[in-house]
Design a protein around this motif. Structure first.
Motif, mmCIF file in Angstrom:
data_model
loop_
_atom_site.group_PDB
_atom_site.id
_atom_site.type_symbol
_atom_site.label_atom_id
_atom_site.label_comp_id
_atom_site.label_asym_id
_atom_site.label_seq_id
_atom_site.Cartn_x
_atom_site.Cartn_y
_atom_site.Cartn_z
ATOM 1 N N THR A 57 0.739 -0.717 -0.152
ATOM 2 C CA THR A 57 0.339 0.044 -0.348
ATOM 3 C C THR A 57 -0.034 1.083 0.061
ATOM 4 O O THR A 57 0.302 1.986 -0.141
ATOM 5 N N GLY A 58 1.984 1.285 0.446
ATOM 6 C CA GLY A 58 3.106 2.120 0.744
ATOM 7 C C GLY A 58 3.949 2.255 -1.282
ATOM 8 O O GLY A 58 3.541 1.442 -2.401
ATOM 9 N N ALA A 59 5.022 3.696 -1.163
ATOM 10 C CA ALA A 59 5.393 3.529 -2.190
ATOM 11 C C ALA A 59 6.612 2.457 -2.062
ATOM 12 O O ALA A 59 7.033 1.914 -0.862
ATOM 13 N N SER A 61 10.071 0.778 -2.900
ATOM 14 C CA SER A 61 11.667 0.484 -2.331
ATOM 15 C C SER A 61 12.727 0.312 -3.695
ATOM 16 O O SER A 61 13.128 1.453 -3.974
ATOM 17 N N GLU A 71 9.700 -6.452 -1.588
ATOM 18 C CA GLU A 71 8.626 -4.880 -1.202
ATOM 19 C C GLU A 71 7.851 -5.506 -0.112
ATOM 20 O O GLU A 71 7.729 -4.434 0.685
ATOM 21 N N ALA A 75 7.562 -3.293 2.927
ATOM 22 C CA ALA A 75 5.983 -3.106 3.357
ATOM 23 C C ALA A 75 5.978 -3.351 4.693
ATOM 24 O O ALA A 75 5.161 -3.438 5.347
ATOM 25 N N THR A 78 7.143 -1.456 7.884
ATOM 26 C CA THR A 78 5.952 -0.189 7.866
ATOM 27 C C THR A 78 4.973 0.013 7.672
ATOM 28 O O THR A 78 4.386 0.620 7.591
ATOM 29 N N SER A 80 2.753 -1.665 5.720
ATOM 30 C CA SER A 80 2.349 -1.088 4.333
ATOM 31 C C SER A 80 1.509 -2.392 3.642
ATOM 32 O O SER A 80 1.598 -2.228 2.238
ATOM 33 N N THR A 82 -1.657 -5.152 2.521
ATOM 34 C CA THR A 82 -3.050 -4.577 2.699
ATOM 35 C C THR A 82 -4.265 -5.042 3.971
ATOM 36 O O THR A 82 -3.206 -5.951 4.667
#
Length: 255
Positions: A57-59, A61, A71, A75, A78, A80, A82
């Protein structure tokens, strides 16, 4: 087991199937023993089995070259991922015992359950580097595989037509990172559809010790029943098929 929390990850389409009956029996018996039982019914939840960019859900890397493992790891750190992944990870984290209930599909788990494992048991949650096998991040939890084969016990023995299922399930039984070196309950049995984890219940009929491979620790760590009939009814490996096959059998493996 009184006061313990149990998560049953259930992968079958039909609630009235053999797998559904096994799940219901486990819920009833574990609840009777004082456990708090949660069921993740993957088909009913329409759980997404595909591991894709949408899980982040985030940016990213490294947006120029997508690596799901990298990823998902970033995530996870952090939070991030789902919401469906985070919800399942929370269930696993809170559980003392995780039970996987599924039919054997092509000598493995159904795709929806494999997807659950791929997405939920990611690096940073279930394992890390270092921090896997004997030192997995969920070390100390119990896990159990409860599965149906749709064939007779001798079909899945050393000389059976389907091969020895202790070997083709080896990666799942022995290498699932989260539950290495987990303590065993005093006893375990599954007899005529009755699940018991109470002291004095006895071992599984026909069970035998199964040791880990060299370099990953040693000693008995699993009880395997090569085909104990539990509940009546017709079925194939995935339950409820129309082809005539031998009576269904279930296998119970402790991890």
């Amino acid at each position: 087991m009184a006061g313990k929390k149990v998560l049953i990850v259930y992968a079958h389409q039909e609630p009235r199937s053999f797998n559904g009956s096994l799940k219901d029996v486990a819920v009833a018996e574990l609840s009777r023993q004082g456990c708090t039982v949660t069921v993740s019914d993957l088909y009913a939840m329409d759980f997404e089995p595909r591991a894709t960019r949408k899980d982040i859900t985030g940016a990213l890397s490294s947006p120029e070259f997508f690596s799901y493992g990298v990823e998902a790891y970033e995530a996870c750190k952090t939070r991030s991922l789902t919401s469906d992944i985070i919800a399942e990870q929370k269930k696993v984290q809170e559980a003392d015992l995780v039970m996987f209930q599924f039919p054997l599909y092509w000598f493995s788990v159904p795709a929806v359950l494999k997807g659950w494992m791929d997405r939920v048991l990611c690096q940073g949650f279930a394992f890390d580097l270092p921090g896997f096998y004997d030192d997995g991040l969920l070390k100390g939890k119990l896990a159990i595989l409860s599965l149906t084969t749709g064939g007779t016990a001798d079909m899945y023995g050393k000389t059976g037509a389907s091969g020895d299922f202790r070997y083709f399930l080896w990666p799942l039984q022995d290498r699932l990172e989260p539950w290495q070196e987990a303590p065993r309950p005093a006893s375990d049995s599954l007899v005529s559809g009755h699940v018991s984890m109470e002291p004095g219940a006895g071992r599984l009929p026909g069970a035998h010790p199964h040791s880990r491979s060299p370099g990953l620790g040693s000693g008995p760590r699993s009880q395997v029943d090569a085909g104990l009939p539990l509940l009546p009814g017709p079925g194939v490996g995935e339950d409820g098929g129309q082809r005539k096959r031998p009576a269904r059998h279930a296998a119970l493996l402790w991890i």
